[in-house]
Design a protein around this motif. Structure first.
Motif, PDB file in Angstrom:
ATOM      1  N   SER A 186      60.490   3.511  38.238  1.00 10.40           N
ATOM      2  CA  SER A 186      60.742   4.454  39.335  1.00 10.40           C
ATOM      3  C   SER A 186      60.773   5.907  38.876  1.00 10.40           C
ATOM      4  O   SER A 186      61.094   6.800  39.664  1.00 10.40           O
ATOM      5  N   LYS A 187      60.411   6.161  37.617  1.00  8.27           N
ATOM      6  CA  LYS A 187      60.437   7.544  37.099  1.00  8.27           C
ATOM      7  C   LYS A 187      59.659   8.473  38.016  1.00  8.27           C
ATOM      8  O   LYS A 187      58.609   8.081  38.542  1.00  8.27           O
ATOM      9  N   THR A 188      60.189   9.654  38.214  1.00 10.16           N
ATOM     10  CA  THR A 188      59.650  10.729  39.079  1.00 10.16           C
ATOM     11  C   THR A 188      59.818  10.436  40.576  1.00 10.16           C
ATOM     12  O   THR A 188      59.627  11.330  41.393  1.00 10.16           O
ATOM     13  N   GLY A 192      52.398  -4.255  29.222  1.00  4.07           N
ATOM     14  CA  GLY A 192      51.607  -4.305  30.445  1.00  4.07           C
ATOM     15  C   GLY A 192      52.150  -3.344  31.479  1.00  4.07           C
ATOM     16  O   GLY A 192      53.360  -3.264  31.698  1.00  4.07           O
ATOM     17  N   MET A 193      51.234  -2.565  32.082  1.00  6.13           N
ATOM     18  CA  MET A 193      51.565  -1.582  33.103  1.00  6.13           C
ATOM     19  C   MET A 193      50.677  -1.856  34.323  1.00  6.13           C
ATOM     20  O   MET A 193      49.992  -2.866  34.372  1.00  6.13           O
ATOM     21  N   SER A 194      50.711  -0.934  35.301  1.00  4.66           N
ATOM     22  CA  SER A 194      50.030  -1.199  36.573  1.00  4.66           C
ATOM     23  C   SER A 194      48.602  -1.724  36.425  1.00  4.66           C
ATOM     24  O   SER A 194      48.207  -2.650  37.116  1.00  4.66           O
ATOM     25  N   HIS A 195      47.827  -1.104  35.556  1.00  2.83           N
ATOM     26  CA  HIS A 195      46.408  -1.448  35.562  1.00  2.83           C
ATOM     27  C   HIS A 195      46.039  -2.539  34.558  1.00  2.83           C
ATOM     28  O   HIS A 195      44.898  -2.992  34.546  1.00  2.83           O
ATOM     29  N   VAL A 230      56.913  -6.965  32.383  1.00  3.06           N
ATOM     30  CA  VAL A 230      55.845  -5.998  32.666  1.00  3.06           C
ATOM     31  C   VAL A 230      56.483  -4.783  33.331  1.00  3.06           C
ATOM     32  O   VAL A 230      57.410  -4.911  34.128  1.00  3.06           O
ATOM     33  N   ARG A 231      55.993  -3.603  32.962  1.00  2.00           N
ATOM     34  CA  ARG A 231      56.594  -2.340  33.421  1.00  2.00           C
ATOM     35  C   ARG A 231      55.605  -1.672  34.372  1.00  2.00           C
ATOM     36  O   ARG A 231      54.608  -1.126  33.947  1.00  2.00           O
ATOM     37  N   VAL A 232      55.902  -1.756  35.672  1.00  2.00           N
ATOM     38  CA  VAL A 232      54.898  -1.373  36.670  1.00  2.00           C
ATOM     39  C   VAL A 232      55.420  -0.246  37.562  1.00  2.00           C
ATOM     40  O   VAL A 232      56.424  -0.414  38.260  1.00  2.00           O
ATOM     41  N   GLY A 233      54.758   0.893  37.514  1.00  2.00           N
ATOM     42  CA  GLY A 233      55.154   2.033  38.335  1.00  2.00           C
ATOM     43  C   GLY A 233      54.192   2.283  39.482  1.00  2.00           C
ATOM     44  O   GLY A 233      54.481   1.985  40.655  1.00  2.00           O
ATOM     45  N   THR A 234      53.029   2.829  39.151  1.00  2.00           N
ATOM     46  CA  THR A 234      52.060   3.266  40.150  1.00  2.00           C
ATOM     47  C   THR A 234      51.727   2.200  41.199  1.00  2.00           C
ATOM     48  O   THR A 234      51.609   2.515  42.382  1.00  2.00           O
ATOM     49  N   ALA A 235      51.552   0.977  40.777  1.00  2.00           N
ATOM     50  CA  ALA A 235      51.128  -0.069  41.714  1.00  2.00           C
ATOM     51  C   ALA A 235      52.223  -0.374  42.741  1.00  2.00           C
ATOM     52  O   ALA A 235      51.946  -0.955  43.793  1.00  2.00           O
ATOM     53  N   LEU A 292      50.967   7.032  43.183  1.00  2.00           N
ATOM     54  CA  LEU A 292      50.671   7.950  42.082  1.00  2.00           C
ATOM     55  C   LEU A 292      51.825   8.913  41.883  1.00  2.00           C
ATOM     56  O   LEU A 292      52.418   9.388  42.843  1.00  2.00           O
ATOM     57  N   ARG A 293      52.111   9.197  40.628  1.00  2.00           N
ATOM     58  CA  ARG A 293      53.146  10.183  40.334  1.00  2.00           C
ATOM     59  C   ARG A 293      52.575  11.583  40.530  1.00  2.00           C
ATOM     60  O   ARG A 293      51.404  11.836  40.275  1.00  2.00           O
ATOM     61  N   ALA A 294      53.448  12.507  40.969  1.00  2.00           N
ATOM     62  CA  ALA A 294      53.001  13.862  41.273  1.00  2.00           C
ATOM     63  C   ALA A 294      52.420  14.553  40.045  1.00  2.00           C
ATOM     64  O   ALA A 294      51.388  15.193  40.110  1.00  2.00           O
TER      65      ALA A 294
HETATM   66  C1  PLP Z   1      55.367   5.209  33.193  1.00  2.00           C
HETATM   67  C2  PLP Z   1      55.472   4.044  32.309  1.00  2.00           C
HETATM   68  C3  PLP Z   1      55.066   2.772  32.741  1.00  2.00           C
HETATM   69  C4  PLP Z   1      54.471   2.484  34.111  1.00  2.00           C
HETATM   70  O1  PLP Z   1      53.168   2.986  34.188  1.00  2.00           O
HETATM   71  P1  PLP Z   1      52.246   2.699  35.473  1.00  2.00           P
HETATM   72  O2  PLP Z   1      50.877   2.914  34.954  1.00  2.00           O
HETATM   73  O3  PLP Z   1      52.639   3.702  36.504  1.00  2.00           O
HETATM   74  O4  PLP Z   1      52.482   1.322  35.915  1.00  2.00           O
HETATM   75  C5  PLP Z   1      55.240   1.707  31.852  1.00  2.00           C
HETATM   76  N1  PLP Z   1      55.758   1.886  30.622  1.00  2.00           N
HETATM   77  C6  PLP Z   1      56.161   3.089  30.176  1.00  2.00           C
HETATM   78  C7  PLP Z   1      56.734   3.201  28.814  1.00  2.00           C
HETATM   79  C8  PLP Z   1      56.026   4.205  30.996  1.00  2.00           C
HETATM   80  O5  PLP Z   1      56.430   5.398  30.541  1.00  2.00           O
END
Ligand code: PLP
Length: 247
Positions: free
Chosen positions: A41-43, A214-217, A230-235, A239-241
């Motif tokens: 949830s950063k930003t 593993g992240m969004s993409h 798995v660490r998922v933000g954007t999905a 999109l972050r500003a």
């Molecule tokens: C921002 C971040 C993510 C998430 O990235 P997305 O591409 O938005 O899913 C995962 N891991 C770390 C360490 C991050 O800083």
């Protein structure tokens, strides 16, 4: 009403991510219940976090101590919800901020030195917390990232057997960004191979239970390679500003 509300959008995004996780798990014969989704949830503001909570999300990731703290404190006003949440610090942690990170965060994914490990453990002991720690690993050829390399990982694990409050539970990797998710596969595979080698060397399995990768993409690729977090933000949040400022 034509515009969908933030709650609806985030609920749909979460459902889509959960479906992708389930499919990726099924494709590699894994139980989706063994993969923890961390919503990064950063930003994003409290409204976005609340929308995700309303949609059943409980694990959240932040990459800065202060930003996480602000959200955690704001949500503490409703303890019946706050007590069910798990906050993960996924960004680089400076030793001098260990004290501030130990109370609010349930898990810290960025342990990369003996000094940081000792400081986090001492701080956790002081505030009577037992955070779960992951060692951020700097794999070969990844010199621009934070992380512990080779022997340092073993040293941290050895020191991890003597902690007073915190516990090491696994390894984390943050590969360089590639447009093509398949390009991250060698990093995920290397992290799993490192885990297996450490297990073979006799490191207690409880210290190597988690692979945070593993992240969004690219989280499907990470799941195929054994990710348990798995660490998922954007999905989830969009999109972050701004791109992350370089630390
Ligand atoms: C921002 C971040 C993510 C998430 O990235 P997305 O591409 O938005 O899913 C995962 N891991 C770390 C360490 C991050 O800083």
């Amino acid at each position: 009403m034509t515009d969908r509300s933030l709650d609806e959008i985030i609920a749909e995004n979460l459902a889509a991510v959960r479906a992708r996780i389930a499919r990726a798990a099924a494709d590699s014969g894994r139980d989706p219940g063994d993969i923890r989704l961390i919503a990064v949830s950063k930003t994003f503001g409290l409204d976005a976090v609340r929308a995700a909570i309303a949609a059943g999300q409980r694990d959240f990731g932040e990459n800065k101590v202060q930003e996480g703290l602000t959200k955690i404190d704001a949500l503490a006003a409703s303890p019946e919800v706050a007590d069910s949440l798990r906050w993960h610090l996924i960004g680089h942690l400076q030793s001098n901020k260990a004290k501030r990170a130990a109370r609010p965060f349930d898990a810290i994914h960025s342990i990369d030195s003996l000094d940081l490990l000792a400081k986090v453990d001492a701080a956790a002991h002081d505030v009577r917390r037992k955070p779960e720690l992951l060692i951020q690993v700097d794999l070969a050829g990844e010199a621009t990232k934070f992380g512990a390399a080779g022997d340092a990982v073993r040293e941290i694990l050895r020191a991890g057997e003597q902690l007073t409050a915190a516990r090491i539970v696994g390894l984390m990797v943050l590969p360089p960004f590639y447009d093509d998710p398949a390009s991250a596969r060698p990093y995920f595979r290397q992290l799993r191979a490192l885990r297996d080698a450490l297990l073979a060397d006799g490191v207690p399995a409880a210290m190597l239970r988690e692979l945070s990768m593993g992240m969004s993409h690219d989280f499907e690729v990470a799941i195929a390679e054994g990710a348990t977090m798995v660490r998922v933000g954007t999905a989830i949040f969009g999109l972050r500003a701004k791109p992350d400022p370089k630390p």
